[in-house]
Scaffold this motif. Structure first.
Motif, PDB file in Angstrom:
ATOM      1  N   ASN A  57      42.567  31.728  57.183  1.00 54.17           N
ATOM      2  CA  ASN A  57      42.462  32.817  55.978  1.00 54.17           C
ATOM      3  C   ASN A  57      41.153  33.774  56.182  1.00 54.17           C
ATOM      4  O   ASN A  57      40.545  34.183  55.122  1.00 54.17           O
ATOM      5  CB  ASN A  57      42.261  31.799  54.831  1.00 54.17           C
ATOM      6  CG  ASN A  57      43.508  31.240  54.466  1.00 54.17           C
ATOM      7  OD1 ASN A  57      44.842  32.032  54.678  1.00 54.17           O
ATOM      8  ND2 ASN A  57      43.721  30.110  54.044  1.00 54.17           N
ATOM      9  N   CYS A  58      40.595  33.728  57.442  1.00 53.62           N
ATOM     10  CA  CYS A  58      39.315  34.479  57.517  1.00 53.62           C
ATOM     11  C   CYS A  58      39.543  36.003  57.024  1.00 53.62           C
ATOM     12  O   CYS A  58      38.462  36.442  56.447  1.00 53.62           O
ATOM     13  CB  CYS A  58      38.801  34.444  58.951  1.00 53.62           C
ATOM     14  SG  CYS A  58      37.247  35.231  59.482  1.00 53.62           S
ATOM     15  N   GLU A  59      40.388  36.675  57.428  1.00 52.65           N
ATOM     16  CA  GLU A  59      40.623  37.973  57.043  1.00 52.65           C
ATOM     17  C   GLU A  59      40.573  38.051  55.705  1.00 52.65           C
ATOM     18  O   GLU A  59      40.013  39.093  55.285  1.00 52.65           O
ATOM     19  CB  GLU A  59      41.613  38.609  57.927  1.00 52.65           C
ATOM     20  CG  GLU A  59      42.033  40.388  57.392  1.00 52.65           C
ATOM     21  CD  GLU A  59      43.139  40.854  58.174  1.00 52.65           C
ATOM     22  OE1 GLU A  59      43.192  42.058  57.921  1.00 52.65           O
ATOM     23  OE2 GLU A  59      43.852  40.027  58.842  1.00 52.65           O
ATOM     24  N   LYS A  60      41.602  37.358  54.918  1.00 48.85           N
ATOM     25  CA  LYS A  60      41.835  37.536  53.570  1.00 48.85           C
ATOM     26  C   LYS A  60      40.408  37.126  52.518  1.00 48.85           C
ATOM     27  O   LYS A  60      40.263  37.877  51.796  1.00 48.85           O
ATOM     28  CB  LYS A  60      42.899  36.352  53.138  1.00 48.85           C
ATOM     29  CG  LYS A  60      44.116  36.853  53.473  1.00 48.85           C
ATOM     30  CD  LYS A  60      45.248  35.846  52.966  1.00 48.85           C
ATOM     31  CE  LYS A  60      46.533  35.811  53.474  1.00 48.85           C
ATOM     32  NZ  LYS A  60      47.213  34.553  53.200  1.00 48.85           N
ATOM     33  N   ALA A  61      39.707  36.316  53.117  1.00 55.79           N
ATOM     34  CA  ALA A  61      38.349  35.866  52.543  1.00 55.79           C
ATOM     35  C   ALA A  61      37.137  37.142  52.749  1.00 55.79           C
ATOM     36  O   ALA A  61      36.681  37.397  51.840  1.00 55.79           O
ATOM     37  CB  ALA A  61      37.760  34.677  53.070  1.00 55.79           C
ATOM     38  N   CYS A  62      37.443  37.955  54.041  1.00 57.90           N
ATOM     39  CA  CYS A  62      36.513  38.786  54.175  1.00 57.90           C
ATOM     40  C   CYS A  62      37.008  39.883  53.324  1.00 57.90           C
ATOM     41  O   CYS A  62      36.282  40.847  52.825  1.00 57.90           O
ATOM     42  CB  CYS A  62      36.556  39.232  55.530  1.00 57.90           C
ATOM     43  SG  CYS A  62      35.277  40.460  56.062  1.00 57.90           S
ATOM     44  N   LYS A  63      38.160  40.037  53.280  1.00 60.53           N
ATOM     45  CA  LYS A  63      38.702  41.242  52.268  1.00 60.53           C
ATOM     46  C   LYS A  63      38.220  41.196  50.859  1.00 60.53           C
ATOM     47  O   LYS A  63      37.704  42.145  50.199  1.00 60.53           O
ATOM     48  CB  LYS A  63      40.248  41.428  52.333  1.00 60.53           C
ATOM     49  CG  LYS A  63      40.981  42.440  51.548  1.00 60.53           C
ATOM     50  CD  LYS A  63      42.511  42.466  51.523  1.00 60.53           C
ATOM     51  CE  LYS A  63      42.972  43.509  50.629  1.00 60.53           C
ATOM     52  NZ  LYS A  63      44.327  43.221  50.262  1.00 60.53           N
ATOM     53  N   ALA A  64      38.324  40.101  50.517  1.00 59.78           N
ATOM     54  CA  ALA A  64      38.039  39.612  49.046  1.00 59.78           C
ATOM     55  C   ALA A  64      36.287  39.915  48.977  1.00 59.78           C
ATOM     56  O   ALA A  64      36.007  40.427  48.096  1.00 59.78           O
ATOM     57  CB  ALA A  64      38.238  38.392  48.627  1.00 59.78           C
ATOM     58  N   MET A  65      35.585  39.511  50.088  1.00 59.54           N
ATOM     59  CA  MET A  65      34.367  39.760  49.897  1.00 59.54           C
ATOM     60  C   MET A  65      33.809  41.063  49.798  1.00 59.54           C
ATOM     61  O   MET A  65      32.887  41.638  49.076  1.00 59.54           O
ATOM     62  CB  MET A  65      33.408  39.064  51.091  1.00 59.54           C
ATOM     63  CG  MET A  65      31.981  39.149  51.238  1.00 59.54           C
ATOM     64  SD  MET A  65      31.232  37.769  50.141  1.00 59.54           S
ATOM     65  CE  MET A  65      31.731  36.380  51.042  1.00 59.54           C
ATOM     66  N   ILE A  66      34.395  42.188  50.576  1.00 59.75           N
ATOM     67  CA  ILE A  66      34.136  43.637  50.804  1.00 59.75           C
ATOM     68  C   ILE A  66      34.708  44.244  49.370  1.00 59.75           C
ATOM     69  O   ILE A  66      34.002  44.967  49.056  1.00 59.75           O
ATOM     70  CB  ILE A  66      34.909  44.076  51.797  1.00 59.75           C
ATOM     71  CG1 ILE A  66      34.298  43.370  53.071  1.00 59.75           C
ATOM     72  CG2 ILE A  66      34.574  45.730  52.216  1.00 59.75           C
ATOM     73  CD1 ILE A  66      32.950  43.405  53.275  1.00 59.75           C
ATOM     74  N   GLU A  67      35.844  43.830  48.818  1.00 55.53           N
ATOM     75  CA  GLU A  67      35.939  44.240  47.401  1.00 55.53           C
ATOM     76  C   GLU A  67      35.026  44.040  46.533  1.00 55.53           C
ATOM     77  O   GLU A  67      34.776  45.040  45.767  1.00 55.53           O
ATOM     78  CB  GLU A  67      37.373  43.566  47.127  1.00 55.53           C
ATOM     79  CG  GLU A  67      38.745  44.226  47.702  1.00 55.53           C
ATOM     80  CD  GLU A  67      39.996  43.338  47.414  1.00 55.53           C
ATOM     81  OE1 GLU A  67      39.733  42.297  46.888  1.00 55.53           O
ATOM     82  OE2 GLU A  67      41.139  43.891  48.001  1.00 55.53           O
ATOM     83  N   SER A  68      34.527  42.828  46.519  1.00 61.54           N
ATOM     84  CA  SER A  68      33.378  42.447  45.400  1.00 61.54           C
ATOM     85  C   SER A  68      32.135  43.439  46.020  1.00 61.54           C
ATOM     86  O   SER A  68      31.594  43.810  44.868  1.00 61.54           O
ATOM     87  CB  SER A  68      33.036  40.711  45.406  1.00 61.54           C
ATOM     88  OG  SER A  68      34.209  40.452  44.974  1.00 61.54           O
ATOM     89  N   TYR A  69      31.734  43.349  47.007  1.00 61.72           N
ATOM     90  CA  TYR A  69      30.782  44.235  47.390  1.00 61.72           C
ATOM     91  C   TYR A  69      30.693  45.759  47.180  1.00 61.72           C
ATOM     92  O   TYR A  69      29.795  46.224  46.612  1.00 61.72           O
ATOM     93  CB  TYR A  69      30.657  44.041  49.002  1.00 61.72           C
ATOM     94  CG  TYR A  69      29.462  44.750  49.787  1.00 61.72           C
ATOM     95  CD1 TYR A  69      28.255  44.386  49.507  1.00 61.72           C
ATOM     96  CD2 TYR A  69      29.694  45.762  50.438  1.00 61.72           C
ATOM     97  CE1 TYR A  69      27.082  44.755  50.162  1.00 61.72           C
ATOM     98  CE2 TYR A  69      28.554  46.209  51.320  1.00 61.72           C
ATOM     99  CZ  TYR A  69      27.287  45.822  51.097  1.00 61.72           C
ATOM    100  OH  TYR A  69      26.350  46.554  51.532  1.00 61.72           O
TER     101      TYR A  69
END
Length: 104
Positions: A57-69
């Motif tokens: 789930n690394c890519e999914k977690a990163c995507k969520a982090m960048i959406e919030s950022y």
């Protein structure tokens, strides 16, 4: 014999990364030259395989982090700038997104 095992183990680590400690890392990068604006260490695991949830789930977690950022203005980046996410899940997977996010 011990020297041979040491050499083989060393070669495995060099080729596959460190199989004893894998990390999921995320970066917000510019949409054109991939210059990093900010980075996060999301998760890590000891003695885990590429099938572990932290790596899968690394890519999914990163995507969520960048959406919030991007929703919070991307720090001190100029409003309207566009960013992508870049992730690395140890030796399991890595890449840069094709989707661009606009900084609020």
């Amino acid at each position: 014999m011990k020297l041979l095992l040491f050499i083989i183990f060393g070669a495995i680590i060099m080729i596959n990364g460190n199989p004893l400690n894998r990390e999921c890392k995320c970066k917000a990068v510019s949409n054109t030259v991939h210059f990093p604006f900010h980075s996060w260490d999301i998760s890590s695991c000891k003695l885990c395989s590429c099938n572990d949830a932290a790596m899968v789930n690394c890519e999914k977690a990163c995507k969520a982090m960048i959406e919030s950022y991007s929703l919070t203005g991307c720090g001190k980046v100029i409003k309207g700038s566009k960013v992508k996410y870049s992730w690395s899940a140890g030796s399991c997977s890595e890449g840069v997104s094709k989707v661009e996010y606009t900084c609020a």
